[in-house]
Design a protein around this motif. Sequence first.
Motif, PDB file in Angstrom:
ATOM      1  N   PHE A  19       9.941   6.953  -9.700  1.00 13.94           N
ATOM      2  CA  PHE A  19       9.093   6.789  -8.533  1.00 13.94           C
ATOM      3  C   PHE A  19       7.996   5.786  -8.834  1.00 13.94           C
ATOM      4  O   PHE A  19       7.681   5.527  -9.993  1.00 13.94           O
ATOM      5  N   MET A  20       7.433   5.222  -7.770  1.00  9.38           N
ATOM      6  CA  MET A  20       6.329   4.269  -7.898  1.00  9.38           C
ATOM      7  C   MET A  20       5.084   4.842  -7.268  1.00  9.38           C
ATOM      8  O   MET A  20       5.157   5.613  -6.317  1.00  9.38           O
ATOM      9  N   ARG A  21       3.942   4.418  -7.816  1.00  8.68           N
ATOM     10  CA  ARG A  21       2.646   4.684  -7.193  1.00  8.68           C
ATOM     11  C   ARG A  21       2.091   3.338  -6.747  1.00  8.68           C
ATOM     12  O   ARG A  21       2.051   2.389  -7.538  1.00  8.68           O
ATOM     13  N   ASP A  22       1.666   3.281  -5.493  1.00  7.98           N
ATOM     14  CA  ASP A  22       1.064   2.053  -5.008  1.00  7.98           C
ATOM     15  C   ASP A  22      -0.412   2.003  -5.394  1.00  7.98           C
ATOM     16  O   ASP A  22      -0.929   2.924  -6.028  1.00  7.98           O
ATOM     17  N   VAL A  23      -1.084   0.947  -5.019  1.00  5.93           N
ATOM     18  CA  VAL A  23      -2.458   0.728  -5.452  1.00  5.93           C
ATOM     19  C   VAL A  23      -3.410   1.828  -4.952  1.00  5.93           C
ATOM     20  O   VAL A  23      -4.416   2.108  -5.584  1.00  5.93           O
ATOM     21  N   MET A  24      -3.061   2.504  -3.872  1.00 11.29           N
ATOM     22  CA  MET A  24      -3.903   3.586  -3.354  1.00 11.29           C
ATOM     23  C   MET A  24      -3.443   4.964  -3.819  1.00 11.29           C
ATOM     24  O   MET A  24      -3.985   5.977  -3.415  1.00 11.29           O
ATOM     25  N   ASP A  66       9.612   7.323  -3.730  1.00 10.20           N
ATOM     26  CA  ASP A  66      10.709   7.789  -4.566  1.00 10.20           C
ATOM     27  C   ASP A  66      11.832   6.767  -4.614  1.00 10.20           C
ATOM     28  O   ASP A  66      12.259   6.260  -3.577  1.00 10.20           O
ATOM     29  N   GLU A  67      12.284   6.458  -5.823  1.00 10.54           N
ATOM     30  CA  GLU A  67      13.406   5.571  -6.090  1.00 10.54           C
ATOM     31  C   GLU A  67      13.428   4.318  -5.210  1.00 10.54           C
ATOM     32  O   GLU A  67      14.398   4.060  -4.491  1.00 10.54           O
ATOM     33  N   PRO A  68      12.361   3.519  -5.280  1.00 16.27           N
ATOM     34  CA  PRO A  68      12.310   2.308  -4.455  1.00 16.27           C
ATOM     35  C   PRO A  68      13.350   1.274  -4.878  1.00 16.27           C
ATOM     36  O   PRO A  68      13.692   1.174  -6.061  1.00 16.27           O
ATOM     37  N   ASP A  69      13.847   0.522  -3.911  1.00 17.99           N
ATOM     38  CA  ASP A  69      14.732  -0.593  -4.229  1.00 17.99           C
ATOM     39  C   ASP A  69      13.869  -1.796  -4.635  1.00 17.99           C
ATOM     40  O   ASP A  69      12.638  -1.728  -4.603  1.00 17.99           O
ATOM     41  N   THR A  70      14.512  -2.883  -4.997  1.00 18.53           N
ATOM     42  CA  THR A  70      13.790  -4.054  -5.488  1.00 18.53           C
ATOM     43  C   THR A  70      12.818  -4.609  -4.442  1.00 18.53           C
ATOM     44  O   THR A  70      11.695  -4.988  -4.779  1.00 18.53           O
ATOM     45  N   ALA A  71      13.226  -4.648  -3.194  1.00 21.58           N
ATOM     46  CA  ALA A  71      12.342  -5.166  -2.139  1.00 21.58           C
ATOM     47  C   ALA A  71      11.092  -4.302  -1.996  1.00 21.58           C
ATOM     48  O   ALA A  71       9.983  -4.823  -1.836  1.00 21.58           O
ATOM     49  N   THR A  72      11.253  -2.996  -2.086  1.00 19.91           N
ATOM     50  CA  THR A  72      10.109  -2.097  -1.979  1.00 19.91           C
ATOM     51  C   THR A  72       9.205  -2.246  -3.201  1.00 19.91           C
ATOM     52  O   THR A  72       7.975  -2.252  -3.076  1.00 19.91           O
ATOM     53  N   MET A  73       9.801  -2.391  -4.384  1.00 22.09           N
ATOM     54  CA  MET A  73       8.998  -2.623  -5.589  1.00 22.09           C
ATOM     55  C   MET A  73       8.155  -3.884  -5.426  1.00 22.09           C
ATOM     56  O   MET A  73       6.977  -3.910  -5.794  1.00 22.09           O
ATOM     57  N   GLN A 121       7.085  -5.191  -2.638  1.00 19.07           N
ATOM     58  CA  GLN A 121       6.014  -4.907  -1.680  1.00 19.07           C
ATOM     59  C   GLN A 121       4.874  -4.137  -2.338  1.00 19.07           C
ATOM     60  O   GLN A 121       3.699  -4.428  -2.090  1.00 19.07           O
ATOM     61  N   VAL A 122       5.217  -3.168  -3.178  1.00 19.57           N
ATOM     62  CA  VAL A 122       4.186  -2.400  -3.884  1.00 19.57           C
ATOM     63  C   VAL A 122       3.395  -3.325  -4.803  1.00 19.57           C
ATOM     64  O   VAL A 122       2.164  -3.247  -4.864  1.00 19.57           O
ATOM     65  N   LEU A 123       4.082  -4.231  -5.489  1.00 16.47           N
ATOM     66  CA  LEU A 123       3.381  -5.198  -6.348  1.00 16.47           C
ATOM     67  C   LEU A 123       2.459  -6.097  -5.539  1.00 16.47           C
ATOM     68  O   LEU A 123       1.363  -6.428  -5.993  1.00 16.47           O
ATOM     69  N   GLU A 124       2.870  -6.480  -4.347  1.00 12.93           N
ATOM     70  CA  GLU A 124       2.015  -7.302  -3.485  1.00 12.93           C
ATOM     71  C   GLU A 124       0.719  -6.578  -3.138  1.00 12.93           C
ATOM     72  O   GLU A 124      -0.310  -7.199  -2.895  1.00 12.93           O
ATOM     73  N   GLY A 125       0.772  -5.256  -3.134  1.00 11.90           N
ATOM     74  CA  GLY A 125      -0.413  -4.460  -2.859  1.00 11.90           C
ATOM     75  C   GLY A 125      -1.515  -4.631  -3.884  1.00 11.90           C
ATOM     76  O   GLY A 125      -2.666  -4.255  -3.640  1.00 11.90           O
ATOM     77  N   LEU A 126      -1.192  -5.227  -5.029  1.00 10.65           N
ATOM     78  CA  LEU A 126      -2.223  -5.488  -6.047  1.00 10.65           C
ATOM     79  C   LEU A 126      -3.297  -6.439  -5.527  1.00 10.65           C
ATOM     80  O   LEU A 126      -4.391  -6.495  -6.083  1.00 10.65           O
ATOM     81  N   ALA A 127      -2.994  -7.159  -4.453  1.00 11.37           N
ATOM     82  CA  ALA A 127      -4.004  -8.033  -3.849  1.00 11.37           C
ATOM     83  C   ALA A 127      -5.188  -7.212  -3.328  1.00 11.37           C
ATOM     84  O   ALA A 127      -6.293  -7.735  -3.179  1.00 11.37           O
ATOM     85  N   VAL A 161      -0.632  -0.564 -10.077  1.00 13.45           N
ATOM     86  CA  VAL A 161       0.535   0.108  -9.515  1.00 13.45           C
ATOM     87  C   VAL A 161       1.393   0.507 -10.702  1.00 13.45           C
ATOM     88  O   VAL A 161       1.267  -0.062 -11.790  1.00 13.45           O
ATOM     89  N   SER A 162       2.263   1.495 -10.512  1.00 12.76           N
ATOM     90  CA  SER A 162       3.068   1.939 -11.652  1.00 12.76           C
ATOM     91  C   SER A 162       4.445   2.390 -11.211  1.00 12.76           C
ATOM     92  O   SER A 162       4.658   2.739 -10.044  1.00 12.76           O
ATOM     93  N   LEU A 163       5.358   2.376 -12.177  1.00 10.31           N
ATOM     94  CA  LEU A 163       6.692   2.934 -11.988  1.00 10.31           C
ATOM     95  C   LEU A 163       6.894   3.930 -13.118  1.00 10.31           C
ATOM     96  O   LEU A 163       6.688   3.594 -14.292  1.00 10.31           O
TER      97      LEU A 163
END
Length: 101
Positions: free
Chosen positions: A4-9, A14-21, A23-29, A38-40
């Motif tokens: 699972f991933m945690r976003d910046v907030m 749960d089990e994100p695909d590459t596109a979702t990962m 998007q979560v990384l983009e949230g670092l802005a 963010v973490s996986l």
Amino acid sequence: MSYFMRDVMGGTVDEPDTATMAQVLEGLAEADDEHPDVSLSHESGWCLSVFADGLVVWENTEDDSVVPGEMRVSGREEALRLFGFLAAGDVTALEELPWRR
């Protein structure tokens, strides 16, 4: 394998695909002092945390005897590649990287 991933907030995906990962990384802005990364996390206990400045922390959250490692990545694509290894459970590929411990 479960991960699972945690976003910046702190929200989880749960089990994100590459596109979702990506998007979560983009949230670092939107990262700030209180929400800097963010973490996986993988069911094996291994976790990758990525910070806005490119710092990546590699640790096993279930084994205190493992010294966490740090390194810098040059961009979001490299961070996404590392997340892909962990999502696939490829701890060996990650352990072979030049972590500073």
